[in-house]
Design a protein around this motif. Structure first.
Motif, PDB file in Angstrom:
ATOM      1  N   ARG A 238       0.834  -1.213   0.000  1.00 39.16           N
ATOM      2  CA  ARG A 238       0.000   0.000   0.000  1.00 39.16           C
ATOM      3  C   ARG A 238       0.859   1.249   0.000  1.00 39.16           C
ATOM      4  O   ARG A 238       0.609   2.195  -0.750  1.00 39.16           O
TER       5      ARG A 238
ATOM      6  N   ASP B   2       2.611   1.721  -3.411  1.00 42.63           N
ATOM      7  CA  ASP B   2       1.694   2.152  -4.465  1.00 42.63           C
ATOM      8  C   ASP B   2       0.963   3.455  -4.130  1.00 42.63           C
ATOM      9  O   ASP B   2       0.142   3.917  -4.921  1.00 42.63           O
ATOM     10  N   ARG B   3       1.257   3.997  -2.929  1.00 42.94           N
ATOM     11  CA  ARG B   3       0.592   5.219  -2.482  1.00 42.94           C
ATOM     12  C   ARG B   3      -0.929   5.087  -2.562  1.00 42.94           C
ATOM     13  O   ARG B   3      -1.645   5.993  -3.008  1.00 42.94           O
ATOM     14  N   ALA B   4      -1.395   3.924  -2.128  1.00 44.06           N
ATOM     15  CA  ALA B   4      -2.821   3.619  -2.181  1.00 44.06           C
ATOM     16  C   ALA B   4      -3.488   3.949  -0.849  1.00 44.06           C
ATOM     17  O   ALA B   4      -2.839   3.943   0.200  1.00 44.06           O
ATOM     18  N   GLU B   5      -4.765   4.218  -0.888  1.00 39.33           N
ATOM     19  CA  GLU B   5      -5.510   4.513   0.339  1.00 39.33           C
ATOM     20  C   GLU B   5      -5.907   3.238   1.070  1.00 39.33           C
ATOM     21  O   GLU B   5      -6.024   3.233   2.299  1.00 39.33           O
TER      22      GLU B   5
ATOM     23  N   ARG C 142      -5.334  -0.872   1.837  1.00 37.33           N
ATOM     24  CA  ARG C 142      -4.381  -1.978   1.824  1.00 37.33           C
ATOM     25  C   ARG C 142      -4.962  -3.147   1.030  1.00 37.33           C
ATOM     26  O   ARG C 142      -6.136  -3.510   1.213  1.00 37.33           O
TER      27      ARG C 142
ATOM     28  N   ARG D 296      -0.780  -8.276  -7.470  1.00 36.04           N
ATOM     29  CA  ARG D 296       0.214  -7.205  -7.594  1.00 36.04           C
ATOM     30  C   ARG D 296       1.607  -7.783  -7.782  1.00 36.04           C
ATOM     31  O   ARG D 296       2.451  -7.222  -8.515  1.00 36.04           O
TER      32      ARG D 296
END
Length: 214
Positions: free
Chosen positions: A164, A167-170, A172, A181
């Motif tokens: 997370r 990928d700078r994702a909000e 997880r 991934r």
């Protein structure tokens, strides 16, 4: 056996080439050693003993087992009944799992000492066929005890969180998302795991700072 430091360095560079997110992680993570544990029956049984308890508790139980058994072997484990093993600190469930593994090893249903002769998929299938060994345990065993370089324990929460961040994702990813991934990282998914773990540990210890954009 784990790959050499030189091979690990080359694999990290290859991961950075394959994926910009891994290039980001690679650039921020210092050199680290491959985490290695004892393999065979002893290594797998110790992983079972350590599950769902603190590091200190696991160490205490393992020390008591070694004292009580003399040596942790399939034969010695089967020479004691469940109550005796419970007296050494094992739960009834873990004692049952351990004896089942010991019996499978001695009967030839599995050969934990030579599991390296099997490919990754076959080794995982053999391990999860043992009662008490789930997919995460099987993958972690192959990664840590046999040093396999393309095994990926997608159910690992720390690994999911590191993905997370990378990928700078909000949100997880769950296990399915993590496995998907990781496809981009073949044939170095095991190296990617160690790299992400090292990065995660460094951040948690305050040794590595996340960029403000992360």
């Amino acid at each position: 056996m784990p790959i050499t430091p030189q091979e690990l360095a080359v694999a990290r560079e290859e991961l950075a080439r394959l994926d910009p997110a891994m290039a980001h992680v690679h650039a921020r993570t210092p050199v680290f050693e491959w985490r290695v544990r004892e393999g065979g029956f002893v290594g797998l049984f110790q992983m079972i003993v350590e599950q769902q308890v603190s590091v200190a508790s696991a160490a205490s139980v393992w020390a008591r087992l070694k004292t009580g058994l003399g040596e942790v072997t399939p034969a010695n484990l089967l020479a004691h009944d469940l109550e005796s093993l419970r007296g050494m600190g094992l739960s009834r469930q873990k004692a049952t799992y351990g004896q089942g593994m010991a019996r499978a090893q001695m009967d030839g249903a599995i050969d934990l000492e030579h599991l390296s002769t099997l490919d990754d998929a076959s080794a995982i299938e053999a391990l999860v066929g043992l009662k008490g060994v789930g997919l995460w345990t099987a993958e972690a065993y192959l990664l840590l005890c046999e040093g396999r370089t393309d095994v990926f324990p997608g159910g690992d929460v720390a690994l999911q969180e590191a993905i997370r961040w990378a990928d700078r994702a909000e949100v997880r990813p769950d296990a399915r998302g993590a496995y998907a991934r990781a496809e981009r990282w073949r044939p170095w998914r095991g190296v990617a795991t160690h790299l992400l773990w090292a990065w995660y540990t460094g951040v948690k210890k305050g040794q590595i700072l996340l960029d403000t954009a992360e």
